[in-house]
Scaffold this motif. Structure first.
Motif, PDB file in Angstrom:
ATOM      1  N   ILE A   3      41.941  42.353  34.650  1.00  0.00           N
ATOM      2  CA  ILE A   3      41.095  43.445  34.157  1.00  0.00           C
ATOM      3  C   ILE A   3      40.250  42.972  32.979  1.00  0.00           C
ATOM      4  CG2 ILE A   3      41.118  45.737  33.093  1.00  0.00           C
ATOM      5  CD1 ILE A   3      43.597  46.365  34.685  1.00  0.00           C
ATOM      6  N   LEU A   4      40.861  42.163  32.086  1.00  0.00           N
ATOM      7  CA  LEU A   4      40.118  41.626  30.948  1.00  0.00           C
ATOM      8  C   LEU A   4      38.989  40.722  31.414  1.00  0.00           C
ATOM      9  CD1 LEU A   4      39.805  41.299  27.897  1.00  0.00           C
ATOM     10  CD2 LEU A   4      41.480  39.440  28.002  1.00  0.00           C
ATOM     11  N   GLN A   5      39.265  39.872  32.394  1.00  0.00           N
ATOM     12  CA  GLN A   5      38.231  38.990  32.926  1.00  0.00           C
ATOM     13  C   GLN A   5      37.092  39.789  33.556  1.00  0.00           C
ATOM     14  OE1 GLN A   5      40.338  36.439  35.628  1.00  0.00           O
ATOM     15  NE2 GLN A   5      41.167  35.133  34.014  1.00  0.00           N
ATOM     16  N   ILE A  10      31.573  41.910  33.506  1.00  0.00           N
ATOM     17  CA  ILE A  10      30.678  43.067  33.599  1.00  0.00           C
ATOM     18  C   ILE A  10      29.823  43.191  32.344  1.00  0.00           C
ATOM     19  CG2 ILE A  10      30.615  45.596  33.675  1.00  0.00           C
ATOM     20  CD1 ILE A  10      33.058  45.482  35.490  1.00  0.00           C
ATOM     21  N   PHE A  11      30.445  42.977  31.185  1.00  0.00           N
ATOM     22  CA  PHE A  11      29.707  43.050  29.922  1.00  0.00           C
ATOM     23  C   PHE A  11      28.586  42.011  29.887  1.00  0.00           C
ATOM     24  CE2 PHE A  11      29.122  41.367  25.625  1.00  0.00           C
ATOM     25  CZ  PHE A  11      28.703  42.517  24.957  1.00  0.00           C
TER      26      PHE A  11
END
Length: 286
Positions: A3-5, A10-11
């Motif tokens: 999820i962090l990746q 996305i950012f």
């Protein structure tokens, strides 16, 4: 970790898309386009610093320079309402006419009409709907739409219907196809032979097996609605999140607009999933 990746990717992707007008430079001498990535790192840093200082920056609206934080609240709510009710209309119409009222002759006519409309591009349908609304006003004097930003309900309910056009056509076709596929299954024929009521079969057997397909396609339904939302807010002059994207081509407002649109789509997706879950828990017996 995954999820962090995904969040980081996305950012970076959204910021990169927002920076395209800045990093794509025109060479007037050679009359060619080329990429200049030298300012990309500064854009990332400045954007994060602006957020760290508790501000969202400014954007240009005509000749005025306005603060994003002053307008983003109302714009966000407007876009959220349009997208949520557009997707909700698609789900409601698809379930109502695709399953629960599918045995009536009127539904067959609606099915034929929707199949014909599904062959027409979304943009043409939206333009045709606007022209039709204007013709109705010219003939009857009854106002359906308004291009004024302070028009209130007139500037909300009709855009909601337009946002739901493409998702409704897609989901209705999906539900109809799955309905006829499931109607030929042995367990459905067994239920019919036992004399079970049609509504009971639709709720307890048909819907239960169609719901997973609806949930699997829900992300595509939301994406179709977002595509319509961009067109409709621009054409109907609706004060939504897309104003940050279309009214100002600056890096900061475009980035904020895209992030806001991502958040809106996530809220709508979770809300529709919750509504389907409540509907299932309330009417379906496990």
């Amino acid at each position: 970790m995954r999820i962090l990746q995904q969040t980081i990717i996305i950012f970076l992707l959204i910021v990169f898309i927002s920076a395209i007008p800045v990093i794509m430079v025109v060479n007037p001498v050679e009359q060619k386009l080329y990429w200049d990535f030298s300012n990309l790192g500064h854009l990332y840093v400045d954007f994060i610093k602006e957020l760290g200082n508790g501000g969202l920056g400014t954007y240009t609206l005509g000749d005025q320079e306005r603060s994003i934080s002053d307008d983003i609240g109302s714009y966000f709510i407007t876009s959220l309402e349009l997208l949520f009710f557009g997707v909700l209309i698609a789900v409601f119409v698809s379930l109502l006419f695709g399953i629960f009222l599918s045995r009536f002759k009127l539904t067959r006519l609606i099915n034929i009409l929707l199949n014909i409309l599904s062959t027409i591009p979304d943009f043409i349908l939206i333009i045709f709907s606007l022209v039709l609304a204007i013709m109705v006003y010219q003939i009857t004097g009854f106002r359906i739409i308004s291009f004024r930003q302070d028009a209130g309900v007139l500037n909300i309910w009709f855009p909601m219907l337009l946002v739901g056009i493409s998702p409704t056509l897609y989901m209705f076709k999906l539900v109809t196809v799955k309905y006829y596929q499931l109607s030929g299954e042995d367990y459905i024929r067994t239920a019919v032979s036992k004399g079970l009521r049609v509504n009971y079969i639709n709720f307890q057997h048909i819907y239960k097996n169609i719901e997973p397909f609806m949930i699997a396609e829900l992300t595509k339904i939301v994406s179709l609605a977002i595509g319509n939302l961009f067109i409709i807010e621009y054409l109907l002059n609706v004060s939504g999140i897309t104003k940050f994207i279309f009214q100002s081509y600056q890096f900061q407002p475009v980035t904020i607009g895209l992030f806001s649109m991502l958040l809106i789509s996530l809220i709508v997706y979770i809300s529709i999933r919750l509504i389907l879950y409540i509907f299932k828990r309330g009417f379906i017996y496990e």
